[in-house]
Design an enzyme around this catalytic site. Structure first.
Site, mmCIF file in Angstrom:
data_model
loop_
_atom_site.group_PDB
_atom_site.id
_atom_site.type_symbol
_atom_site.label_atom_id
_atom_site.label_comp_id
_atom_site.label_asym_id
_atom_site.label_seq_id
_atom_site.Cartn_x
_atom_site.Cartn_y
_atom_site.Cartn_z
ATOM 1 N N ASP A 1 -62.342 -27.599 -12.406
ATOM 2 C CA ASP A 1 -62.701 -27.706 -13.816
ATOM 3 C C ASP A 1 -62.625 -26.334 -14.468
ATOM 4 O O ASP A 1 -62.569 -25.308 -13.788
ATOM 5 C CB ASP A 1 -64.099 -28.320 -13.960
ATOM 6 C CG ASP A 1 -65.151 -27.535 -13.198
ATOM 7 O OD1 ASP A 1 -65.427 -26.398 -13.587
ATOM 8 O OD2 ASP A 1 -65.680 -28.055 -12.183
ATOM 9 N N GLU B 1 -36.475 -22.862 9.959
ATOM 10 C CA GLU B 1 -37.619 -22.974 9.039
ATOM 11 C C GLU B 1 -38.084 -21.588 8.592
ATOM 12 O O GLU B 1 -38.415 -21.383 7.426
ATOM 13 C CB GLU B 1 -38.776 -23.728 9.711
ATOM 14 C CG GLU B 1 -38.591 -25.236 9.693
ATOM 15 C CD GLU B 1 -39.683 -25.953 10.458
ATOM 16 O OE1 GLU B 1 -40.136 -27.000 9.969
ATOM 17 O OE2 GLU B 1 -40.071 -25.477 11.553
ATOM 18 N N ASP C 1 -65.940 -22.470 -0.926
ATOM 19 C CA ASP C 1 -65.842 -23.916 -0.717
ATOM 20 C C ASP C 1 -67.186 -24.592 -0.988
ATOM 21 O O ASP C 1 -68.235 -23.942 -1.084
ATOM 22 C CB ASP C 1 -65.390 -24.170 0.734
ATOM 23 C CG ASP C 1 -64.627 -25.475 0.895
ATOM 24 O OD1 ASP C 1 -64.716 -26.335 0.011
ATOM 25 O OD2 ASP C 1 -63.951 -25.632 1.936
ATOM 26 N N LYS D 1 -62.262 -17.639 -0.386
ATOM 27 C CA LYS D 1 -62.178 -19.066 -0.739
ATOM 28 C C LYS D 1 -63.612 -19.592 -0.736
ATOM 29 O O LYS D 1 -64.253 -19.646 0.315
ATOM 30 C CB LYS D 1 -61.314 -19.786 0.304
ATOM 31 C CG LYS D 1 -61.187 -21.294 0.092
ATOM 32 C CD LYS D 1 -60.158 -21.839 1.088
ATOM 33 C CE LYS D 1 -60.118 -23.348 1.158
ATOM 34 N NZ LYS D 1 -59.238 -23.829 2.234
ATOM 35 N N ASP E 1 -62.554 -21.684 7.571
ATOM 36 C CA ASP E 1 -63.825 -22.069 8.190
ATOM 37 C C ASP E 1 -63.820 -21.825 9.703
ATOM 38 O O ASP E 1 -62.826 -22.109 10.375
ATOM 39 C CB ASP E 1 -64.000 -23.580 7.915
ATOM 40 C CG ASP E 1 -65.385 -24.071 8.227
ATOM 41 O OD1 ASP E 1 -66.194 -23.281 8.739
ATOM 42 O OD2 ASP E 1 -65.658 -25.246 7.929
ATOM 43 N N CYS F 1 -62.964 -24.204 -4.401
ATOM 44 C CA CYS F 1 -62.590 -25.328 -3.543
ATOM 45 C C CYS F 1 -63.828 -26.203 -3.388
ATOM 46 O O CYS F 1 -64.945 -25.703 -3.392
ATOM 47 C CB CYS F 1 -62.148 -24.783 -2.178
ATOM 48 S SG CYS F 1 -61.681 -26.051 -0.989
HETATM 49 C C1 GLA Z 1 -62.658 -28.150 2.907
HETATM 50 C C2 GLA Z 1 -61.478 -27.455 2.276
HETATM 51 C C3 GLA Z 1 -60.438 -27.184 3.323
HETATM 52 C C4 GLA Z 1 -61.014 -26.362 4.438
HETATM 53 C C5 GLA Z 1 -62.224 -27.059 5.012
HETATM 54 C C6 GLA Z 1 -62.944 -26.174 5.989
HETATM 55 O O1 GLA Z 1 -62.337 -29.447 3.291
HETATM 56 O O2 GLA Z 1 -60.962 -28.193 1.222
HETATM 57 O O3 GLA Z 1 -59.325 -26.530 2.755
HETATM 58 O O4 GLA Z 1 -61.345 -25.095 3.944
HETATM 59 O O5 GLA Z 1 -63.165 -27.415 4.012
HETATM 60 O O6 GLA Z 1 -64.059 -26.773 6.530
#
Ligand code: GLA
Length: 728
Positions: free
Chosen positions: A534, A614, A478, A476, A367, A526
């Site tokens: 689901d 790491e 969302d 992704k 985002d 997401c």
């Molecule tokens: C949701 C998603 C996060 C991220 C934020 C961005 O909360 O689950 O992983 O992508 O939005 O705003």
């Protein structure tokens, strides 16, 4: 295998380990006779017994026979208003204003292969692996036909269900309820398990014995929700991972759902599952039809483990669509937790510079890349690149990432809009709002009316332009708020009960369009973490972000709960920085890697803020995951412990289909001095084979499964270990 006894109108669905049977009785009422361990068959209607029960109405066909009542017999698709007082599967509002349904069997169709559902997610099968039975029912007074669809995947113990309702009459009929599946079991000595939670803690199992009356879960948020999952289990009181009858019921639906069980007076448990009837009412004009989303059943005579593995295989092999069904997915790094909205092109390139040599394959820009989006108060809806952050746009950025040997992915949230956006200023009427009310905001955003094709087309055009502008291989998708103020300007008042369902059909349509236009793009679902996890979404998005909680220890619980219905390869899971942003916990990098490997595996941290040690650990984890990808992502999954028991450790195991390889993963809990010695009994191995463990000790399979493997005593909290077994 579907076995028909046409003369007696008995329909038997056999799978490898289970049998399901229905029968049209003497009055052509379709009764359910059996669902359980596989048996040879025959007519099992002797199990349904009749007695003169007070207060149980008798249909007119039964004449003086007072032992026959719809209220006491197990029905395959329950009706209402005409004598069955238990949970209805269908409720028709007829032109006269009555709400009722009375269905009688009229015929059947048998087909090779699996039926498909237009515009809805569904399992897919070919003539080789699936059969379809359609049972035809009719309500003659209502002039409504109901088709019950059964898809039988024998090898998977999977029985899918769908329902189509057709208005065959000349007047308008309204569907007030149309569930996807109904299951009447002739017993109530069962437990119901549901999967519940909240944002940051999704899908915790909740198990309780059935009590008299109705119990269940559902969602009215427009999503399947963080709070309850459209997957439930009915099981023996003493069923566990390896023993006992259990039956999982899953709905392939991402909107408002309801799963209810009624434990009724004469030892009958009825499960109904489908679209939530709250705020639902669908108008069927003459000749129109309505199709309910698909439901899916897997029954296991031998515990939850077997049931889960059959769901996992079914989803992997018959729900996830090509090309991602058998394709390896990349190990990714996502910038969200590392930068939130505060990033630019150089920062992302610097991520890639460090991540690529560690073996990470895909950089996901989360985002904040579009419109005026420096926080979550503005910008949603304006899907054009923010030139201040990314000068020259994606055309300039993506080649820089590609040159470093990584592919590139992007975050979108197409269903939403901020009032502070160009989009909203131009189309304020495209967001949901109820006339004369001011809509509630969620994360300071409004929900676009995705039931409207013009709204979807406008959003899609923007997204398509972005995805076409550069070499993008991952999206992704969302969705960060629950739906409120749902009212569509495009529908008349009497059709407002259709909006929630039309919304999710719109989401599916756009996802399908995206898939068809960009078949090579991997879409990860997401919704504020795991708010829309689901099987409906999995049909379009091969993986779903499991939770915004990336703490390795909480994730053991979230992923454990999720694994009852859904496969490892569907669970988005990342290693993130410590202290964890959700709960402040500090865990070793090794443990975070082991936990994320019980999912799709990736990173969600600034690689430039990691120490050399790491980095070395990350490199090793990535290499290990890639080497054992098939075993982890496509092997059989065994839950060895229940993390909700707060035991000394949580363990799980992946076993290759030929049982020659296995990977055991274990994370210890909080540590105590003077700890006892523990031995871990493995599962799913071949008792006849001998295994080498971590290239060292040699152990027979039967010894590892019965006597067990001696665990080391852990020093410090939340340690982890993995055992790699190969047959010699
Ligand atoms: C949701 C998603 C996060 C991220 C934020 C961005 O909360 O689950 O992983 O992508 O939005 O705003």
């Amino acid at each position: 295998m579907i076995v028909l006894d046409k003369k007696n109108k008995v329909f038997t669905l056999h799978t490898q380990n289970t049998t399901y049977q229905m029968k049209a009785d003497q009055y052509n009422v379709l009764i359910h006779t059996y669902y359980g361990p596989r048996i040879s068959g025959g007519d099992l209607s002797y199990l349904v017994r009749y007695a003169d029960r007070a207060c149980a109405p008798n249909p007119v066909e039964a004449g003086p026979d007072r032992t026959y009542s719809l209220n006491t017999i197990p029905q395959e698709y329950s009706t209402c208003g005409v004598g069955d007082f238990r949970l209805p599967s269908i409720e028709l509002e007829l032109p006269c204003g009555s709400c009722s349904a009375d269905l009688r069997y009229t015929g059947f169709e048998l087909r090779q292969g699996k039926y498909a559902l237009e515009g809805l997610p569904a399992f897919r099968g070919t003539d080789k692996d699936a059969e379809t039975l359609v049972l035809l029912l009719e309500d003659t007074a209502a002039q409504v036909k109901v088709e019950l669809y059964y898809g039988v995947f024998e090898e998977y113990d999977l029985i899918t269900r769908a329902v189509r309702v057709v208005n065959q009459g000349g007047q308008t009929v309204r569907l007030r309820q149309c569930t996807s599946l109904c299951l009447d079991l002739l017993r109530t000595d069962l437990d119901l398990i549901t999967f519940n939670g909240c944002h940051l803690m999704e899908r915790s199992p909740d198990r309780a014995p059935l009590r008299s009356g109705v119990q269940g879960v559902g969602s009215v948020r427009g999503t399947s929700s963080h709070q309850h999952n459209p997957f439930v289990i009915l099981c023996d009181h003493n069923a566990d991972e390896d023993h006992g009858f259990c039956c999982g019921a899953m709905l392939l639906y991402s909107g408002n759902f309801q799963a209810q069980v009624e434990s009724s007076q004469y030892s009958n448990a009825r499960l109904v599952m489908g679209i939530n009837p709250h705020q639902f009412c669908w108008t069927l004009e003459p000749g129109e039809s309505f199709t309910a989303p698909e439901g899916a059943l897997v029954c296991s005579p031998s515990g939850f483990g077997q049931m889960s593995r059959q769901f996992h295989r079914s989803i992997r092999e018959h729900l996830i669509q090509d090309p991602f069904q058998g394709k390896r997915r990349p190990v990714l790094i996502n910038n969200w937790e590392a930068t939130y909205f505060n990033f630019d092109a150089d920062k992302l390139v610097n991520f890639a510079k460090t991540a690529a040599p560690l073996g990470i394959e895909l950089l996901v820009m989360d985002d904040g890349w579009f419109g005026k989006r420096d926080d979550d108060n503005s910008g949603l809806g304006d899907w054009t690149v923010n030139q201040k952050k990314l000068p020259g746009g994606l055309e300039a950025l993506v080649p820089r990432i590609r040159e470093l040997g990584m592919s590139f992915g992007i975050w979108i949230e197409p269903e939403m809009v901020n009032e502070d956006s160009q989009f909203y200023r131009e189309h304020p009427d495209w967001a949901f709002r109820i006339p004369n009310r001011t809509p509630a905001r969620g994360r300071n955003q409004l929900v676009l009316d995705f039931s409207r094709s013009d709204v979807r087309a406008h959003v899609y055009r923007q997204i398509k332009a972005v995805l076409s502008s550069a070499d993008i291989t991952y999206v992704k998708w969302d969705m960060n708020r629950s739906l409120s103020d749902v009212w569509s300007a495009a529908l008349p008042a009497r059709r407002q009960g259709e909006v929630f369902h039309r919304y999710i059909l719109g989401v599916y349509e756009m996802l399908d369009q995206l898939r068809r236009d960009f078949p090579y793009i991997l879409i990860e679902g997401c919704a504020g973490g795991g708010g829309r996890f689901d099987a409906g979404m999995l049909c379009y998005t091969p993986q779903i972000w499991c939770s915004d909680n990336t703490d390795a220890i909480d994730r053991l619980r979230i992923q454990y709960g999720t694994s009852f219905g859904y496969p490892i390869s569907a669970m988005g899971a990342h290693v993130s920085a410590v202290p964890n942003e959700a709960n402040g916990r500090v865990t070793p990098i090794g443990t975070r890697g082991v936990a994320a490997m019980a999912g799709t595996f990736g990173y969600e941290m600034d690689p430039n803020k990691t120490s050399p040690e790491e980095k070395e650990a990350i490199k090793e984890q990535v290499a290990f995951f890639k080497e054992h990808y098939d075993l982890i992502q496509r092997g059989d999954y065994y839950r060895l412990t229940d993390p909700f028991q707060n035991g000394p450790y949580t363990a799980w195991e992946h076993v290759s289909p030929d049982r020659r390889e296995a990977l055991v993963s274990l994370v210890s809990g909080t540590i105590h001095a003077a700890a006892p010695f523990y031995t871990l009994q493995l599962k799913g191995l071949d008792p006849q084979l001998t295994y080498q463990v971590n290239g060292e000790g040699i152990w027979p399979g039967d010894v590892l499964m019965n006597a067990g493997y001696p665990l080391p005593v852990f020093w410090n909290d939340y340690q982890s270990m993995q055992l790699l077994l190969s047959a010699i």
